[in-house]
Motif scaffolding. Structure first.
Motif, mmCIF file in Angstrom:
data_model
loop_
_atom_site.group_PDB
_atom_site.id
_atom_site.type_symbol
_atom_site.label_atom_id
_atom_site.label_comp_id
_atom_site.label_asym_id
_atom_site.label_seq_id
_atom_site.Cartn_x
_atom_site.Cartn_y
_atom_site.Cartn_z
ATOM 1 N N ILE A 81 6.287 17.143 -15.162
ATOM 2 C CA ILE A 81 5.828 15.897 -14.545
ATOM 3 C C ILE A 81 7.013 15.114 -13.987
ATOM 4 N N ASN A 82 6.774 14.430 -12.891
ATOM 5 C CA ASN A 82 7.763 13.531 -12.325
ATOM 6 C C ASN A 82 7.146 12.146 -12.151
ATOM 7 N N ALA A 83 7.958 11.095 -12.280
ATOM 8 C CA ALA A 83 7.485 9.717 -12.127
ATOM 9 C C ALA A 83 8.444 8.977 -11.199
ATOM 10 N N LYS A 93 13.615 6.759 -14.495
ATOM 11 C CA LYS A 93 14.229 7.459 -15.626
ATOM 12 C C LYS A 93 14.002 6.764 -16.967
ATOM 13 N N SER A 94 13.706 5.477 -16.953
ATOM 14 C CA SER A 94 13.473 4.757 -18.211
ATOM 15 C C SER A 94 12.013 4.816 -18.647
ATOM 16 N N ALA A 95 11.169 5.492 -17.878
ATOM 17 C CA ALA A 95 9.738 5.550 -18.184
ATOM 18 C C ALA A 95 9.463 6.450 -19.390
ATOM 19 N N LYS A 96 8.382 6.140 -20.091
ATOM 20 C CA LYS A 96 7.906 6.956 -21.215
ATOM 21 C C LYS A 96 6.662 7.702 -20.750
ATOM 22 N N LEU A 97 6.703 9.029 -20.811
ATOM 23 C CA LEU A 97 5.584 9.848 -20.361
ATOM 24 C C LEU A 97 4.937 10.579 -21.522
ATOM 25 N N ARG A 113 17.290 18.042 -17.294
ATOM 26 C CA ARG A 113 17.491 18.931 -16.156
ATOM 27 C C ARG A 113 16.815 20.266 -16.445
ATOM 28 N N ASN A 114 16.339 20.887 -15.410
ATOM 29 C CA ASN A 114 15.681 22.173 -15.581
ATOM 30 C C ASN A 114 16.204 23.193 -14.582
ATOM 31 N N PRO A 115 16.781 24.288 -15.107
ATOM 32 C CA PRO A 115 17.043 24.550 -16.530
ATOM 33 C C PRO A 115 18.129 23.626 -17.073
ATOM 34 N N PRO A 116 18.094 23.334 -18.386
ATOM 35 C CA PRO A 116 19.042 22.372 -18.980
ATOM 36 C C PRO A 116 20.499 22.745 -18.787
ATOM 37 N N THR A 117 20.791 24.042 -18.664
ATOM 38 C CA THR A 117 22.185 24.481 -18.535
ATOM 39 C C THR A 117 22.715 24.359 -17.104
ATOM 40 N N ASP A 118 21.816 24.082 -16.168
ATOM 41 C CA ASP A 118 22.199 23.981 -14.758
ATOM 42 C C ASP A 118 22.438 22.509 -14.409
ATOM 43 N N LEU A 122 16.970 20.221 -11.170
ATOM 44 C CA LEU A 122 16.152 19.036 -10.964
ATOM 45 C C LEU A 122 15.860 18.339 -12.286
ATOM 46 N N MET A 123 15.766 17.013 -12.225
ATOM 47 C CA MET A 123 15.420 16.217 -13.406
ATOM 48 C C MET A 123 13.917 15.927 -13.374
ATOM 49 N N PHE A 124 13.217 16.302 -14.437
ATOM 50 C CA PHE A 124 11.821 15.902 -14.585
ATOM 51 C C PHE A 124 11.432 16.001 -16.061
ATOM 52 N N TRP A 125 10.238 15.507 -16.369
ATOM 53 C CA TRP A 125 9.773 15.463 -17.762
ATOM 54 C C TRP A 125 8.999 16.745 -18.084
#
Length: 206
Positions: A81-83, A93-97, A113-118, A122-125
């Protein structure tokens, strides 16, 4: 002009000057008072949006970043999910999902970040929901909420049968119908079902 009349005219002019000056001062003081700005600041600014734009999809833990809405046991549903804050057009980025499932369970989502090691990923929830042998089959309804201060937003999947998240058994007619219709032309349905059977019940070597 008689002196008496001249004096009356001069007095009238002085009184009019004083009265005009008084009203001018009163208007200036009224414009500079704290009441009016407080009312303006307390009002909602034109164009301000008190909501977050929420969007997303679901994928399988096994197949990676391929959209999927049909899941069987021994798999995990990954909610992505993205907000976005419409006022800044930036990620909230401060939102609670949270993901709210029709089972009553609520999944807390994590921003990463997805994947976390990259580092360029991209940043998403995300949130994961394991599908087990005990998970009831059928449609699994859900919706996502986002809360960021006084801004709130929701995302609901389309209420169209083929688009609904579904838990299906490997031997169910729903699973076969859905997956067989999505097979590439080079793969024959019979071979696909035999492969599934072999994975579910591997033959014992003597």
């Amino acid at each position: 002009m008689p002196p008496r009349l001249e004096r009356k005219i001069q007095n009238f002019k002085k009184n009019a000057f004083y009265i005009g000056t008084f009203f001018a001062i009163a208007m200036i003081l009224g414009a500079c008072s704290n009441d009016q700005p407080q009312k303006r600041y307390g009002q909602k600014t034109a164009g301000e949006v008190k909501a977050s734009a929420v969007s997303g999809d679901t994928i399988s833990e096994k197949t990676g970043c391929i959209l999927q809405i049909r899941f069987e046991a021994d798999n995990k549903i990954i909610f992505r999910i993205n907000a976005i804050d419409p006022n800044t057009n930036k990620q909230a980025k401060s939102a609670k999902l949270q993901v709210h499932l029709s089972t009553g369970k609520v999944l807390e989502m994590k921003l990463d970040r997805n994947p976390p090691t990259d580092k360029s990923g991209l940043m998403f929830w995300t949130a994961a929901y394991p599908v087990t042998q005990d998970t009831p089959t059928g449609i699994l309804n859900y919706y996502v909420t986002a809360t960021d201060g006084d801004k709130k937003g929701e995302n609901h999947p389309f209420k169209v049968q083929p688009s609904l998240l579904t838990i299906a058994g490997k031997d169910s007619a729903d699973f076969k119908k859905t997956h067989l219709s999505a097979l590439p032309p080079a793969i024959k349905p019979a071979e696909f079902l035999n492969s599934l059977q072999a994975i579910s019940n591997p033959a014992k070597k003597v």
